[in-house]
Write a protein that holds these residues in place. Structure first.
Motif, short mmCIF file in Angstrom:
data_model
loop_
_atom_site.label_atom_id
_atom_site.label_comp_id
_atom_site.label_asym_id
_atom_site.label_seq_id
_atom_site.Cartn_x
_atom_site.Cartn_y
_atom_site.Cartn_z
N ASN A 198 0.85 -1.17 0.00
CA ASN A 198 0.00 0.00 0.00
C ASN A 198 0.90 1.24 0.00
N SER A 199 0.39 2.33 0.52
CA SER A 199 1.15 3.59 0.52
C SER A 199 1.35 4.13 1.92
N ILE A 200 1.53 3.22 2.87
CA ILE A 200 1.72 3.60 4.27
C ILE A 200 3.14 4.09 4.46
N VAL A 201 3.30 5.24 5.12
CA VAL A 201 4.64 5.82 5.30
C VAL A 201 5.02 6.00 6.76
N ASN A 202 4.04 6.11 7.65
CA ASN A 202 4.32 6.44 9.04
C ASN A 202 4.58 5.19 9.87
N VAL A 203 5.75 5.14 10.52
CA VAL A 203 6.10 4.00 11.35
C VAL A 203 5.23 3.94 12.60
N HIS A 204 4.46 4.98 12.84
CA HIS A 204 3.58 5.02 14.02
C HIS A 204 2.59 3.86 14.00
N ILE A 205 2.31 3.34 12.82
CA ILE A 205 1.36 2.23 12.74
C ILE A 205 1.86 1.02 13.53
N LEU A 206 3.18 0.89 13.67
CA LEU A 206 3.73 -0.20 14.45
C LEU A 206 3.52 0.01 15.95
N ALA A 207 3.43 1.25 16.36
CA ALA A 207 3.22 1.54 17.77
C ALA A 207 1.82 1.13 18.23
N SER A 208 0.93 0.91 17.27
CA SER A 208 -0.44 0.51 17.62
C SER A 208 -0.54 -0.96 17.96
N LEU A 209 0.52 -1.72 17.68
CA LEU A 209 0.42 -3.16 17.82
C LEU A 209 0.22 -3.63 19.25
N GLY A 210 0.71 -2.84 20.19
CA GLY A 210 0.61 -3.25 21.59
C GLY A 210 -0.81 -3.43 22.05
N ASN A 211 -1.73 -2.74 21.39
CA ASN A 211 -3.14 -2.86 21.77
C ASN A 211 -3.86 -3.99 21.05
N LEU A 212 -3.20 -4.55 20.01
CA LEU A 212 -3.81 -5.66 19.26
C LEU A 212 -3.33 -6.96 19.89
N THR A 213 -3.87 -7.26 21.05
CA THR A 213 -3.34 -8.36 21.86
C THR A 213 -3.67 -9.75 21.31
N ASN A 214 -4.58 -9.82 20.34
CA ASN A 214 -4.93 -11.11 19.76
C ASN A 214 -4.29 -11.34 18.39
N LEU A 215 -3.51 -10.36 17.93
CA LEU A 215 -2.95 -10.41 16.59
C LEU A 215 -1.93 -11.54 16.45
N ARG A 216 -2.12 -12.37 15.41
CA ARG A 216 -1.19 -13.47 15.13
C ARG A 216 -0.45 -13.27 13.80
N HIS A 217 -1.08 -12.53 12.90
CA HIS A 217 -0.50 -12.34 11.56
C HIS A 217 -0.50 -10.85 11.21
N LEU A 218 0.71 -10.31 10.95
CA LEU A 218 0.82 -8.90 10.55
C LEU A 218 1.74 -8.79 9.35
N ASP A 219 1.21 -8.25 8.26
CA ASP A 219 1.99 -8.06 7.04
C ASP A 219 1.91 -6.60 6.62
N LEU A 220 3.05 -5.91 6.73
CA LEU A 220 3.15 -4.52 6.30
C LEU A 220 4.23 -4.37 5.22
N GLY A 221 4.59 -5.48 4.61
CA GLY A 221 5.64 -5.44 3.59
C GLY A 221 5.23 -4.65 2.36
N GLY A 222 6.24 -4.09 1.66
CA GLY A 222 5.98 -3.40 0.40
C GLY A 222 5.29 -2.06 0.53
N ASN A 223 5.53 -1.37 1.64
CA ASN A 223 5.04 -0.01 1.80
C ASN A 223 6.23 0.95 1.74
N SER A 224 6.10 2.11 2.31
CA SER A 224 7.20 3.08 2.36
C SER A 224 7.40 3.54 3.79
N ILE A 225 7.21 2.63 4.73
CA ILE A 225 7.30 2.96 6.15
C ILE A 225 8.74 3.34 6.50
N SER A 226 8.90 4.52 7.09
CA SER A 226 10.23 5.00 7.48
C SER A 226 10.28 5.22 8.99
N GLY A 227 11.47 5.06 9.53
CA GLY A 227 11.64 5.20 10.97
C GLY A 227 12.13 3.90 11.59
#
Length: 454
Positions: A93-122
């Motif tokens: 996609n076109s996600i650029v903000n690494v802040h999206i990773l900071a949200s993971l702590g609240n996704l306590t049931n998450l087993r699969h996360l794929d953010l590959g192929g974006n432009s995330i910096s930081g």
């Protein structure tokens, strides 16, 4: 097109992947009526807009599966409204903000996360380590910088980790040794330095270890020899200088792909494995891909290399290998790629099996190799003077033989008494046999010498 969704209020799973004609605005309206959704797949639609713009109209309570991959979406997610989420794919996609990773702590049931192929910096935030249920984490092909946080060792349920194609620096944290469920580890094409930690050897379930294209130094730790489930190992294009060809390689009976190549003899970032190719290497009969190019390997190619009958690709180029190409290559029926260029190989190229299918680039840079597809091997002619001398020796031998046989026949006719005549004729027989044997031996030697010289 999507008006029918307004009446599907009890719908739990909606898959609209690759529809093409979907519009961002029509989706926003249609999804508002779906209050019972547990799975939503809108991948491969190249939607433009924000992630929140789609999700704001979805009653995300109970949503467990969300696939928005292969679109052109940007922005962030709302972790508080996605607490039941187990599967999240926002790749390509076109996600650029690494802040999206900071949200993971609240996704306590998450087993699969794929953010590959974006432009995330930081940098990867330490809070990533709080997602302890994660089994799949892909952050590849972004612009992530900084070091891998030590907290990643908290993800003890992790099975697949892909951080490849970023700008990550620093060393591999020692805490990686805690990721004992890991099966696939990709850290390739970053700027990771330091030595490969010995704790890697604790990942006993590892099937693929890809560390190529970094700046690792020192030797490969012997503890990697404990990874008996390993199928693919790629540590090429690093700074593993002064390293002896690792002895433990021969114990990896499940290996299918082995890549220990460098990047060129003039480049400082190549590997420098030295010594001979272990004669035990061909015991890895399950190997399909072997690349040992751009090193300092010496000696001969193992004669039994043909035992690796499943080999599809072999690259031994740019080393200092000597001797002839083993005839056992003819047993490699699946060999589709071969590179033996720029060594010191010599002799005639075998023409049997797959070797007859490769062009001259396979062998270029070996000045003493000859035969198809390279120029023909030279034909060594016997010098004229040598042939004349050999003819003279043969004529003299025949002349002496005829004289000896004639002499004994003449003497025999002069002997009258029967007993003496029998004794003489037995002597003649024995002598004739001896002369014949001597003649045959010398004649065979001359013929052998003649064939060798011609």
């Amino acid at each position: 097109m999507l008006r029918w969704l307004s009446n599907a209020t009890s719908l739990e799973n909606l898959v609209l992947s690759g529809c093409g004609s979907l519009s961002y605005e029509s989706l926003q309206v249609a999804l508002g009526a779906l209050s019972n959704l547990k799975g939503l797949d809108l991948s491969y639609n190249f939607l433009q807009g924000t992630i929140l713009g789609i999700l704001n109209n979805v009653s995300s309570r109970g949503l467990k599966h969300l696939d928005l991959s292969f679109n052109q979406l940007s922005g962030d997610i709302s972790p508080r409204s996605l607490r039941d989420l187990e599967y999240l794919d926002l790749s390509t996609n076109s996600i650029v903000n690494v802040h999206i990773l900071a949200s993971l702590g609240n996704l306590t049931n998450l087993r699969h996360l794929d953010l590959g192929g974006n432009s995330i910096s930081g940098e990867i935030p330490p809070i990533v380590g709080d997602s302890v249920r994660l089994e799949f984490l892909d952050l590849s092909d972004n612009d992530i910088i900084g070091e891998i946080p030590q907290s990643i060792g908290n993800l003890t349920n992790l099975i697949i980790l892909d951080l490849s194609y970023n700008n990550i620096v620093g060393s591999i944290p020692e805490t990686f040794g805690a990721l004992i469920r890991m099966k696939l580890l990709y850290l390739d094409d970053n700027q990771i330095s330091g030595e490969i930690p010995a704790t890697i050897g604790g990942l006993q379930n590892l099937l693929e270890l890809i560390l190529k294209g970094n700046s690792f130094t020192g030797q490969i730790p012997d503890t990697i020899g404990r990874l008996h489930s390993l199928k693919y190992l790629d540590i090429s294009n690093n700074n593993l200088s002064g390293a002896k060809f690792p002895d433990w390689i021969q114990t990896q009976q499940r290996l299918q792909g082995l890549y220990l190549s460098g990047v060129g003899v003039s480049d400082l970032s190549n590997n420098h494995f030295s010594g001979e190719i272990p004669k035990e290497l061909p015991t890895l009969v399950g190997l399909r891909f072997l690349n040992l190019s751009n090193n300092h390997l010496t000696g001969m190619i193992p004669e039994n290399i043909g035992d690796m009958k499943l080999l599809e690709s072999l690259d031994l180029s740019e080393n200092s290998l000597t001797g002839e190409i083993p005839s056992s290559f003819s047993a490699m029926y699946f060999l589709a790629h071969l590179n033996l260029s720029y060594n010191n190989l010599s002799g005639k190229i075998p023409t049997s099996g797959q070797l007859s299918t490769f062009d001259s680039w396979t062998y270029v840079g070996n000045k003493d190799l000859c035969g198809t597809p390279l120029p023909a091997c030279p034909v060594y002619q016997t010098p004229p003077d040598a042939r004349v001398k050999d003819d003279e020796k043969l004529d003299k031998l025949l002349e002496y033989t005829s004289i000896v046989v004639g002499f004994w026949l003449f003497i025999g006719t002069l002997i009258m008494k029967q007993a003496i005549r029998f004794a003489f004729f037995r002597r003649i027989d024995k002598t004739s046999d001896w002369v014949y044997v001597q003649f045959a031996v010398k004649l065979a030697k001359l013929k052998s010498k003649w064939q060798t010289m011609t």
